[in-house]
Write a protein that holds these residues in place. Structure first.
Motif, PDB file in Angstrom:
ATOM      1  N   LEU A   1       3.934   1.135   2.753  1.00  0.00           N
ATOM      2  CA  LEU A   1       3.116  -0.119   3.767  1.00  0.00           C
ATOM      3  C   LEU A   1       3.162  -1.910   3.055  1.00  0.00           C
ATOM      4  O   LEU A   1       2.350  -1.336   2.187  1.00  0.00           O
TER       5      LEU A   1
ATOM      6  N   GLN B   1       4.269   4.820  12.715  1.00  0.00           N
ATOM      7  CA  GLN B   1       4.541   3.319  13.146  1.00  0.00           C
ATOM      8  C   GLN B   1       3.488   2.817  11.721  1.00  0.00           C
ATOM      9  O   GLN B   1       2.863   4.001  10.999  1.00  0.00           O
ATOM     10  N   GLY B   2       3.747   1.383  11.635  1.00  0.00           N
ATOM     11  CA  GLY B   2       2.005   0.624  10.864  1.00  0.00           C
ATOM     12  C   GLY B   2       1.673   0.979  11.235  1.00  0.00           C
ATOM     13  O   GLY B   2       0.620   1.204  12.584  1.00  0.00           O
ATOM     14  N   LEU B   3       0.516  -0.226  10.740  1.00  0.00           N
ATOM     15  CA  LEU B   3      -1.270   0.348  11.378  1.00  0.00           C
ATOM     16  C   LEU B   3      -0.911  -1.292  12.506  1.00  0.00           C
ATOM     17  O   LEU B   3      -0.516  -2.222  12.296  1.00  0.00           O
TER      18      LEU B   3
ATOM     19  N   GLN C   1       0.585   5.549   1.688  1.00  0.00           N
ATOM     20  CA  GLN C   1      -0.174   5.947   2.416  1.00  0.00           C
ATOM     21  C   GLN C   1       0.399   7.675   1.930  1.00  0.00           C
ATOM     22  O   GLN C   1       0.971   8.097   2.463  1.00  0.00           O
TER      23      GLN C   1
ATOM     24  N   TYR D   1       0.983  -0.787   0.133  1.00  0.00           N
ATOM     25  CA  TYR D   1       0.019   0.143   0.010  1.00  0.00           C
ATOM     26  C   TYR D   1       0.798   1.241  -0.543  1.00  0.00           C
ATOM     27  O   TYR D   1       1.769   1.291   0.840  1.00  0.00           O
TER      28      TYR D   1
ATOM     29  N   PHE E   1       0.571  -5.935   9.353  1.00  0.00           N
ATOM     30  CA  PHE E   1       1.425  -4.315   8.797  1.00  0.00           C
ATOM     31  C   PHE E   1       2.884  -4.620   9.325  1.00  0.00           C
ATOM     32  O   PHE E   1       3.482  -4.609  10.449  1.00  0.00           O
ATOM     33  N   GLY E   2       3.871  -4.407   8.351  1.00  0.00           N
ATOM     34  CA  GLY E   2       5.206  -4.114   9.116  1.00  0.00           C
ATOM     35  C   GLY E   2       5.274  -2.304   9.593  1.00  0.00           C
ATOM     36  O   GLY E   2       4.026  -1.267   9.315  1.00  0.00           O
ATOM     37  N   PRO E   3       6.593  -1.580   9.672  1.00  0.00           N
ATOM     38  CA  PRO E   3       6.512  -0.831  10.080  1.00  0.00           C
ATOM     39  C   PRO E   3       6.537   0.954   9.016  1.00  0.00           C
ATOM     40  O   PRO E   3       6.247   1.880   9.156  1.00  0.00           O
ATOM     41  N   GLY E   4       6.638   0.177   7.829  1.00  0.00           N
ATOM     42  CA  GLY E   4       6.732   1.676   6.951  1.00  0.00           C
ATOM     43  C   GLY E   4       7.759   1.916   6.464  1.00  0.00           C
ATOM     44  O   GLY E   4       8.578   1.460   7.028  1.00  0.00           O
TER      45      GLY E   4
END
Lengths: 113, 112
Positions: A90, B42-44, A37, A35, A104-107
């Protein structure tokens, strides 16, 4: 503890560079997602993979490609980075059956200059 | 196809006050519903989910959400918020397939 990791938290690239974003999950999940964001736009699906070497386009695939050679790893590729690809990326994974919860990963915050 | 609307992009609230974050969805099939929370940088993380059964679901940190089929809503509530609840909250819906459809997010800002 379930875990999705992304190769970089912050990345700065120049316009025209080829960019690789890596994602690894340790939960033996079949599904993996990328994704982006952006403020006010929520999460938009770029690509989705339901198995090794299988992929489907999401809502905004233009300018991106993906690779899934192993079940645990899903890569997002920007063939020629542009400034409008500056965003938070993400990665997520989920089982193919059951509750559909995505982890989800941390981005990765990517800046293209 | 599904869609999710989060009616408020930002919700400012004072500490210890109650809060409601609104979520409406549209779907032609039965759905699973989720609330995710994203703390800064942070991520979700999954906050709570509705799959079936009781329409009221709760999280471990005091949030609750109620599935209302007739109003196609899944609003998130907390009777008393803390500074640490400051985050962005995303509502999501699954129609039973592999995808989740996310709303645009609501930024909860808790003030002292």
């Amino acid at each position: 503890d379930v875990k999705v990791t992304q190769s970089s938290r912050y990345l700065v690239k120049r316009t025209g560079e080829k960019v690789f974003l890596e994602c690894v999950q340790d939960m033996d999940h079949e599904n993996m997602f990328w994704y982006r964001q952006d403020p006010g736009l929520g999460l938009r699906l770029i690509y989705f993979s339901y198995d090794v070497k299988m992929k489907e386009k999401g809502d905004i695939p233009e300018g991106y490609s993906v690779s899934r050679e192993k079940k645990e790893r899903f890569s997002l590729i920007l063939e020629s980075a542009s400034t409008n690809q500056t965003s938070m990326y993400l990665c997520a994974s989920s089982l193919v059956a059951g509750e559909r919860e995505q982890y989800f990963g941390p981005g990765t915050r990517l800046t293209v200059t | 196809a599904q869609s999710v609307t989060q009616l408020d992009s930002q919700v400012p609230v004072f500490e210890e006050a109650p809060v409601e974050l609104r979520c409406n969805y549209s779907s032609s099939v039965s759905v699973y519903l989720f609330w995710y929370v994203q703390y800064p940088n942070q991520g979700l993380q999954l906050l709570l989910k509705y799959l079936s059964g009781s329409t009221l679901v709760e999280s471990i940190n005091g949030f609750e959400a109620e599935f209302n089929k007739s109003q196609t809503s899944f609003h998130l509530r907390k009777p008393s918020v803390h500074i640490s609840d400051t985050a962005e909250y995303f509502c999501a819906v699954s129609g039973g397939g592999n995808m989740l459809t996310f709303g645009g997010g609501t930024r909860l800002m808790v003030k002292p």
